[in-house]
Every structure is written in C-alpha cells, then in structure tokens.
Motif scaffolding. Structure first.
Motif, PDB file in Angstrom:
ATOM      1  N   GLN A  26     -40.423  48.380  73.083  1.00 30.23           N
ATOM      2  CA  GLN A  26     -39.383  47.637  72.371  1.00 30.23           C
ATOM      3  C   GLN A  26     -39.151  46.273  73.014  1.00 30.23           C
ATOM      4  N   GLN A  27     -39.191  46.237  74.344  1.00 25.64           N
ATOM      5  CA  GLN A  27     -39.017  44.957  75.029  1.00 25.64           C
ATOM      6  C   GLN A  27     -40.150  44.001  74.687  1.00 25.64           C
ATOM      7  N   GLU A  28     -41.371  44.518  74.631  1.00 22.31           N
ATOM      8  CA  GLU A  28     -42.504  43.662  74.271  1.00 22.31           C
ATOM      9  C   GLU A  28     -42.356  43.155  72.827  1.00 22.31           C
ATOM     10  N   ASN A  29     -41.936  44.028  71.932  1.00 25.74           N
ATOM     11  CA  ASN A  29     -41.726  43.607  70.548  1.00 25.74           C
ATOM     12  C   ASN A  29     -40.653  42.522  70.468  1.00 25.74           C
ATOM     13  N   ALA A  30     -39.578  42.706  71.224  1.00 24.46           N
ATOM     14  CA  ALA A  30     -38.490  41.731  71.212  1.00 24.46           C
ATOM     15  C   ALA A  30     -38.945  40.403  71.810  1.00 24.46           C
ATOM     16  N   TYR A  31     -39.751  40.468  72.850  1.00 24.73           N
ATOM     17  CA  TYR A  31     -40.269  39.238  73.467  1.00 24.73           C
ATOM     18  C   TYR A  31     -41.160  38.480  72.477  1.00 24.73           C
ATOM     19  N   THR A  32     -42.019  39.206  71.772  1.00 26.65           N
ATOM     20  CA  THR A  32     -42.868  38.568  70.761  1.00 26.65           C
ATOM     21  C   THR A  32     -42.016  37.918  69.680  1.00 26.65           C
ATOM     22  N   GLU A  33     -40.985  38.636  69.237  1.00 28.03           N
ATOM     23  CA  GLU A  33     -40.093  38.091  68.219  1.00 28.03           C
ATOM     24  C   GLU A  33     -39.390  36.839  68.729  1.00 28.03           C
ATOM     25  N   ALA A  34     -38.989  36.866  70.009  1.00 28.50           N
ATOM     26  CA  ALA A  34     -38.278  35.721  70.577  1.00 28.50           C
ATOM     27  C   ALA A  34     -39.188  34.502  70.681  1.00 28.50           C
ATOM     28  N   ILE A  35     -40.416  34.713  71.156  1.00 22.70           N
ATOM     29  CA  ILE A  35     -41.348  33.589  71.319  1.00 22.70           C
ATOM     30  C   ILE A  35     -41.711  32.997  69.965  1.00 22.70           C
ATOM     31  N   MET A  36     -41.825  33.858  68.951  1.00 24.48           N
ATOM     32  CA  MET A  36     -42.217  33.391  67.625  1.00 24.48           C
ATOM     33  C   MET A  36     -41.006  32.997  66.767  1.00 24.48           C
ATOM     34  N   SER A  37     -39.796  33.123  67.322  1.00 30.22           N
ATOM     35  CA  SER A  37     -38.604  32.862  66.512  1.00 30.22           C
ATOM     36  C   SER A  37     -38.524  31.409  66.070  1.00 30.22           C
ATOM     37  N   GLY A  38     -39.008  30.501  66.897  1.00 27.91           N
ATOM     38  CA  GLY A  38     -38.956  29.091  66.542  1.00 27.91           C
ATOM     39  C   GLY A  38     -39.862  28.731  65.378  1.00 27.91           C
ATOM     40  N   THR A  39     -40.827  29.595  65.110  1.00 31.33           N
ATOM     41  CA  THR A  39     -41.754  29.347  63.996  1.00 31.33           C
ATOM     42  C   THR A  39     -41.606  30.412  62.911  1.00 31.33           C
ATOM     43  N   LYS A  40     -40.490  31.154  62.952  1.00 30.01           N
ATOM     44  CA  LYS A  40     -40.307  32.243  61.993  1.00 30.01           C
ATOM     45  C   LYS A  40     -40.248  31.727  60.557  1.00 30.01           C
ATOM     46  N   LYS A  41     -39.613  30.583  60.362  1.00 25.19           N
ATOM     47  CA  LYS A  41     -39.546  30.027  59.012  1.00 25.19           C
ATOM     48  C   LYS A  41     -40.947  29.724  58.492  1.00 25.19           C
ATOM     49  N   PHE A  42     -41.768  29.159  59.356  1.00 24.57           N
ATOM     50  CA  PHE A  42     -43.146  28.851  58.974  1.00 24.57           C
ATOM     51  C   PHE A  42     -43.924  30.134  58.690  1.00 24.57           C
ATOM     52  N   GLU A  43     -43.731  31.158  59.528  1.00 24.24           N
ATOM     53  CA  GLU A  43     -44.389  32.449  59.312  1.00 24.24           C
ATOM     54  C   GLU A  43     -43.972  33.051  57.971  1.00 24.24           C
ATOM     55  N   ASP A  44     -42.692  32.948  57.647  1.00 28.58           N
ATOM     56  CA  ASP A  44     -42.212  33.455  56.357  1.00 28.58           C
ATOM     57  C   ASP A  44     -42.826  32.681  55.198  1.00 28.58           C
ATOM     58  N   GLU A  45     -43.013  31.380  55.388  1.00 30.84           N
ATOM     59  CA  GLU A  45     -43.632  30.571  54.344  1.00 30.84           C
ATOM     60  C   GLU A  45     -45.099  30.972  54.141  1.00 30.84           C
ATOM     61  N   ILE A  46     -45.780  31.263  55.243  1.00 29.07           N
ATOM     62  CA  ILE A  46     -47.166  31.723  55.127  1.00 29.07           C
ATOM     63  C   ILE A  46     -47.206  33.061  54.394  1.00 29.07           C
ATOM     64  N   TYR A  47     -46.283  33.958  54.755  1.00 28.67           N
ATOM     65  CA  TYR A  47     -46.222  35.249  54.061  1.00 28.67           C
ATOM     66  C   TYR A  47     -46.029  35.047  52.563  1.00 28.67           C
ATOM     67  N   ALA A  48     -45.092  34.184  52.195  1.00 27.34           N
ATOM     68  CA  ALA A  48     -44.838  33.915  50.777  1.00 27.34           C
ATOM     69  C   ALA A  48     -46.070  33.295  50.116  1.00 27.34           C
ATOM     70  N   GLU A  49     -46.750  32.442  50.861  1.00 27.41           N
ATOM     71  CA  GLU A  49     -47.967  31.804  50.363  1.00 27.41           C
ATOM     72  C   GLU A  49     -49.055  32.843  50.089  1.00 27.41           C
ATOM     73  N   ILE A  50     -49.229  33.769  51.038  1.00 26.79           N
ATOM     74  CA  ILE A  50     -50.247  34.810  50.886  1.00 26.79           C
ATOM     75  C   ILE A  50     -49.894  35.733  49.722  1.00 26.79           C
ATOM     76  N   ARG A  51     -48.636  36.141  49.692  1.00 27.80           N
ATOM     77  CA  ARG A  51     -48.206  37.041  48.614  1.00 27.80           C
ATOM     78  C   ARG A  51     -48.296  36.348  47.255  1.00 27.80           C
ATOM     79  N   GLY A  52     -48.068  35.050  47.238  1.00 32.91           N
ATOM     80  CA  GLY A  52     -48.103  34.309  45.993  1.00 32.91           C
ATOM     81  C   GLY A  52     -49.483  34.235  45.362  1.00 32.91           C
ATOM     82  N   ARG A  53     -50.513  34.594  46.104  1.00 39.96           N
ATOM     83  CA  ARG A  53     -51.873  34.605  45.540  1.00 39.96           C
ATOM     84  C   ARG A  53     -52.185  35.916  44.814  1.00 39.96           C
TER      85      ARG A  53
END
Length: 764
Positions: free
Chosen positions: A96-123
C-alpha cells in the motif's frame, strides 16, 4: 500455463474472441485506499505529496535470510515479502505504501494521465459486435454496450441454415430478422465482483446448453456453470476448483481438468450432467510434476484429445465423444524429446510431430484403427516451421512461419474414403503488410470457408473469410478506431540487427510518417519478450496511437528465446544460452540508435512477465542505454523461484530455465537473475507492476526487486511500483479499467522524457 504475456485464446460459442477479454484485475478483499498508507516517518504519503518537496520512497525493512548451495551464500533481506496467503498485514502495508508513493509521484501529472485515458477510450467504438460465426442453426457473436465494461454472449437463428455457407453470408439484422438472444451477460454477473473473467464458453453440440468457466479473483482458478441456452436456467451444480480447460463430450457430459496444490493441471475428469462433482470419474492423473495436462476437441467434434506435456515432450490420448465411457486410449506414446499434437478427419488422425531431429515439425497421418501406421504428409523443413494445423472435411490448412513471418498454406484433401498418402499443390494466402500477425479462428468443419484473424502494426484486428476453392477473401469485420485514425499515416518496417555472435535479429517498427524525423531525436518504445517459444507478432494496439501520434517510434525486438524464427531460435535462447535473449535485445537497441531511430536519451523499453525478466536483466547489464523502463509482472527472482518446487510452475519449468539444483544451472541462473545482480550504479527511470493474486509470477518478485533496487541504486531517477491488490497476472478485467494501465504507463514514459505539456490538450 507459464509466465506468458498473453492468455490462451478464448472461443465464444466457436468465435475466436480476443479484443475484450485479454487481461484482468481486482478483488476487494484487502483493498485499502492507498491514501491512508503511512510512510516510514509516520507521515501520510498523500499529505507529503502536497508539500513542495517530493515524498520519500517507502523503505522496506531488512530481515536477513541466508540461502546456501554449492558453497555459495546468498542473503535475501526482503524474503519476508513473500506471503503465500496474501494476507500478511506487514506485506500488505508495504504494498500500500508503494502504491501511495507511485500515486504521489504521478499526482502532478494526473490530469495529463486522465486526458490520455480519455483519449485512448475515445478511440473505442463502445457499442459493437464481434464477427458473427455461423455454427449449426445459429450465428454466434459477442456484443459490447456503450459504457459497459463487459460483453454479452449472443446468438441469432440462421434462416435457411441448411444452405451451404459462403464468404458473402451476412447475419440478418433489422425488424424482419430473427430475434437476437443474449445467452449470458457478463455485465450482470460482474456486478457482484471487482474482478470478473470468463475463461471458457462452450456450447453443447445440440446448441441447447452452455458451459462456462468463471474466475472472480484473477488467480485462474475457475468455477464451471452449465445453463440452458434459451432460458439461462442453471443445470445441475457448478464444478469448483477447476481450470479453464473444458469440453463437451456429447450433449450430456463434460470433460474438465483440475490442478494440484502448486496449480499444475494434473487430472482430467468426466462429469455427467445431473451428477455430483464428487462422483466424477478421473480419466487420467499425471503424477510427474514436470508435466501438465491440456485438453482440446477435434474440428470434427468426434474426439477429445488429452495431452500431457513438458517443455520438450508431449504425448496424446484420445476419447471418442460418442463413447466416453470407454475412457482414454493412447494415440501418441510418451517418448522423451518427442512433442506431438493431433487432429482428426474421417478415417485418419493427423499428427504434428517435433523432435531434436525434426525441430520445425513434420506432419503425419495414420488410420484411426491403426495408429502405428503413419505416413509423412509434410516432411520436416529446416527453414519452415509448422506452427499449427486446421482440418476441414475437404481441406487441410497449415499455419507456418518462414523468415519470422506467418504463412497460411491450404491443401485439398482426397475424399474421406480414399487413401491418404500425400498432399498436392499448396495454395498460399497472400498478405500486404511487410510485418503482420495471423491467427487461426474457429471455422465450420464441413464448409470450404476458412476464417482467420489478421492484424499489423498499422492495421486494426480484422476477420476474414477465405473461400478455399475460389481463393476469394472477404473482410467480415475490422475493429473500428475512432478519432480520425488513418492507417496510411503510419509506416511499418522490418529491419535486422546483428547480435554479438553475428546472428541477424528481426525488428518490427511502426511510426507516424508525418511526425517522425529519423535523425536520432525521436522518442522510442522498444518491446521485447523472448521466452517459451512465444511469437510476439507485430499486431495492432489502438492505445499505442497515443505514443505514435506524439512522434514515438514503436519497435518489437524478436529476440532468441521466442519462436518467431523457428524452433532453433527458441533453443538458442533458453537453458545455458539464455543470455542470448538479453544480448540480442541490447544489440537491437544499439542498432536502432545507430540507425537514428532514437538516441539513448530517448529510448524507453518495456516487457511483461518473462519479458519483465528481460527488462530486469538488461537494466543490470546496460543501464546507460535506456532512459526509462517498464517491467510488468516481472519474473525477476529467477534463481530463488526455480529452487522452490512449492511455487506454481517451478517444476514444469526446469526444462525452460534449467534446474538450479544442478550446479551448472545454479551458477548460470545466478549470473543473470535480476534480483541477484542489482548493484550500486545509476539506473534509468523504472516503473514496475504486479498483481497480488498472480499465480504465474508472484507479486513478491517485483516487490523484492524494487525494495533491493531502492537500497542500492545511486541515481535520483524515478523508481515506481504499483501492485494491484485484487489482480492476477493479466491486470484488470473490465475493458475500460484495463486502459488505465496503458494511461499510467504512457504518462510515466512521457514524464521520464519530459514530454508532458504544462497546459492544454494531452495530444500535442
């Protein structure tokens, strides 16, 4: 069952169905929201991530565990992370700590990650059906619905179904068409679970019943249900604790396989509908822990074939479907080093046989009533590998490989009552892309129509019907890719890199021709596998467009240990030649840099499962060569795992990796095992993933690799670990959930390359 990237093919009522059912995850037991995880300092990682400085990574405690063999002492400070029950609170807390650390490090780019997800799903065309397969009086197909994660298994009656099939047949739709019937809706079944996957869906010969195998954890231990195809009413009690190997023996019996305590398929059973599972009769018990059982039905539907196989030996029994009470009979005897696969048509069995002498296989035939009287139909050829065969009442289809590319050769067979002494005049199916993938699909045995699936790095998955008499080929279905996709914008190439010993290694390449400059400045993702004779063919993946349309070059290194170039290609990448797999990959990377497809500063690499072993090995050998690496469910603790026969797959894989209880193999495995070769040096940015319920590669291998690497590496690059606490080997089960993995991977790669835009759309 092995440490592979892809699951076995799934047939839905006879339809080869791949796009929506490949991967899996989730089971709510022990799933705790990662934001409650506590760092070693006692402060929540989520809270730390909101501060200006980045959070400190979790540090796993060290508990000395000494292992000694052949006078060699190894100390594993993180051995405690292995917990077979998956319930140790300290282990779960660390994950759980490793998962939380990954989430924390990627939190600054979470909006971009969500946009990529929407982009992929949109295909994705969310409401769609698979190519209907004509089978008996029905068309069978799978339907997806807008916004729904899972599929519906459907059928529709065929008007005038006694008429001979044609490549131009189409399933009637509209108000005057026979009504569609939904046999099973996965969306309804999956509501009760965080993870849901059907591993087998089998319609009875008379089309009245359906048997399906259900996994609700991701551990690949299934429960089989039988239902009435029309009313969906359950028939009898479910079969529990079984594999997804399942076949009908007539209309009133099932044959299935169970596993032993190390999840080795070891017993085959006959179940009569209406009886209790405890009364089922065991048809065969394979007691040799180097062997596992397999189960297949003949295309003629007259026989079931039960095979017992190791990595080098395979022998086959047959069961006559009309007389299941007669039990199994030997078709091909058990001879060490001889590998056989069988099919049936008319008065003959067809036998594909491989040995050290006939390493690319030969094809034989023998009378059903005299199995020792074999005739060679296709002799062994050193340059052409027989991959698979498919039989029809009047034709034989042979799937082959030559120079790393798949081929389809078709032979007209003599009448069933005539002698079968030779084959004449092979007819070849033609393909257009320089690199591509071809897979067999189920077809009607009595017809002259061959169905196969085709794809390339720029061609979405396509289903064709091919008339074996006229040679006419008709596209029945191509996966719709939304968002303005145009295949003509993409270039596919095939290149060859020279390995350290001079061997030429094929590479498949794709890029967007309007974006890539090929001057060394382009980013690249290089994928590799190289084990188990698996062919990682260059097929299409819609989510990959999110990289290609950002100017990435994508390449697959077809390295030794795989099967792309024939059996010897595999043999030269296993046992005491395993390091060829890793040096081949490095040679491909260096070639691509030399030819200005990328540079070291722009080269990212990825591999899953045994491909994760590849990634771990080359990171230790040449960390300077790569900017970022993604290792999915990686087999990185090779020596410790292969020394432990209580772990699933170990005993059956001594013929793949070598038995380290023998000194020569012990030291060879140790020389490349990623966990054992981590050192104090700089490593590139690394993302590692795992699944808590993975029965093929234990989550602890990835966890130990990350924990030890954190302690030893001398750089400040990202090292992220994400463990799905409800997953098995194949990630999440929902088709949209699964896309989140790609979004995370791509966001990580783009973050490592400093390619994430500060504002605006995710797609530059």
């Amino acid at each position: 069952m092995y440490r592979q990237p892809f699951p076995r093919r799934l047939y839905i009522g006879g339809i080869l169905y791949l796009p929506l059912l490949l991967f899996s995850t989730a089971n709510r037991i022990i799933a705790v929201h990662p934001k409650i995880s506590i760092s070693p300092s006692g402060q929540s990682i989520a809270a730390m991530s909101s501060q200006s400085q980045p959070p400190s990574p979790p540090l796993a405690k060290k508990v000395k565990h000494k292992m000694e063999l052949f006078g060699d002492v190894r100390v594993d400070n993180y051995y405690w992370l292995r917990d077979d029950s998956r319930k140790n609170p300290q282990v779960i807390s660390y994950l759980q700590q490793e998962n939380a650390y990954t989430e924390a490090i990627m939190s600054g780019t979470k909006k971009f990650e969500d946009e990529i997800y929407a982009e992929i799903r949109g295909r994705i065309k969310e409401d769609d059906i698979s190519a209907p397969l004509r089978k008996g009086p029905y068309y069978y197909y799978a339907r997806t619905l807008e916004g729904k994660e899972y599929v519906q298994y459907c059928r529709r009656p065929i008007p005038n179904h006694d008429a001979p099939p044609s490549v131009h047949d189409t399933m009637p739709t509209g108000p005057d068409a026979p009504p569609e019937h939904v046999i099973l809706d996965e969306n309804v079944k999956a509501q009760e679970y965080d993870f849901y996957r059907i591993g087998a869906f089998k319609v009875s010969p008379n089309h009245k019943l359906v048997a399906y195998a259900e996994d609700t954890k991701g551990d690949e231990i299934y429960t089989v249900y039988v239902i009435d195809a029309e009313t969906r009413a359950p028939v009898g009690k479910p079969l529990v604790g079984v594999t997804s190997y399942l076949q009908w023996a007539g209309n009133e019996a099932l044959v299935y396989i169970t596993m032993d305590e190390i999840l080795r398929p070891d017993k085959v059973w006959l179940h009569k509908l209406g009886s209790d599972q405890s009364n089922d009769s065991c048809l065969y018990h394979e007691k040799d822990d180097m062997f596992s059982l397999d189960l297949q039905a003949s295309e003629s539907e007259k026989f079931l074939f039960i095979a017992s196989e190791s990595k080098i030996t395979r022998f086959v029994f047959y069961l006559e479907v009309s007389k299941p009470e007669d039990g199994l009979r030997v078709l091909t005897p058990r001879i060490n080093g001889i590998d056989t696969s069988v099919s049936h048509r008319g008065n003959h069995f067809f036998i594909q046989r491989r040995s050290d002498e006939f390493f690319n296989s030969e094809l034989l035939a023998c009378p059903v009533d005299n199995t020792s009287a074999t005739t060679i139909l296709i002799p062994h050829r050193a340059s052409v590998k027989i991959q698979d065969i498919q039989l029809f009442s009047d034709h034989l289809v042979v799937y082959e490989r030559e120079q790393g590319l798949p081929k389809i050769s078709i032979y007209r067979l003599p009448a069933i009552e005539e002698p079968l002494t030779s084959l004449q005049g092979a007819q070849a199916v033609q393909f257009i892309d320089p690199v591509y993938s071809v897979d067999p699909s189920e077809s009607q045995f009595s017809s002259t129509i061959l169905r196969f699936s085709y794809s390339s790095l720029r061609t979405p998955p396509s289903v064709y019907d091919y008339d074996m008499i006229t040679g006419e080929s008709v596209l029945k279905k191509i996966e719709t890719v939304l968002g303005g996709f145009d295949a003509s914008n993409y270039v596919t190439e095939r290149k060859w890199a020279a390995a350290s010993d001079g061997t030429q290694i094929p590479i498949s390449i794709v890029y967007q021709k309007n974006l890539v400059k090929l001057d060394g400045s382009d980013p690249m993702l290089l994928y590799g596998y190289g084990s188990y004779e698996v062919c990682v063919d260059p097929d299409f993946k819609a989510s990959r467009l999110s990289l290609l349309d950002r100017g990435f070059v994508f390449a697959i290194a077809h390295i030794r240990g795989g099967g792309e170039m024939g059996r010897q290609w595999y043999e030269n990448g296993k046992f005491l030649k395993k390091k060829n797999t890793f040096t081949d990959f490095i040679a491909c990377a260096e070639f691509l840099i030399e030819k200005k497809y990328c540079s070291k500063e722009k080269l990212c690499i990825e591999g899953r499962s045994a491909g994760g072993l590849l990634i771990g090995a080359v990171l230790n050998m040449r960390p300077d060569l790569f900017k970022a690496a993604v290792a999915g469910v990686p087999f990185v603790d090779v020596l410790t795992t292969m020394l432990d026969p209580t772990i699933p797959l170990t005993t059956s894989e001594w013929e793949e990796w070598g038995d380290p209880r023998k000194e020569e193999f012990y030291f060879y495995l140790k020389s490349y095992s990623p966990v054992d070769n981590l050192k104090a040096q700089n490593y590139p940015n690394i993302l590692v993933t795992a699944g808590l319920h993975d029965s093929r590669v234990m989550y602890s291998e990835a966890a130990k690799f990350v924990a030890k690497l954190r302690d030893m590496k001398t750089d400040d690059n990202m090292l992220l670990f994400k463990c799905e606490l409800g997953a098995g080997h194949f990630s999440k089960s929902g088709r949209f959930e699964r896309l989140q993995d790609d979004a995370l991977t791509y966001a990580f790669i783009l973050k490592a390359l400093n390619m994430i835009p500060t504002s605006g759309s995710a797609l530059n």
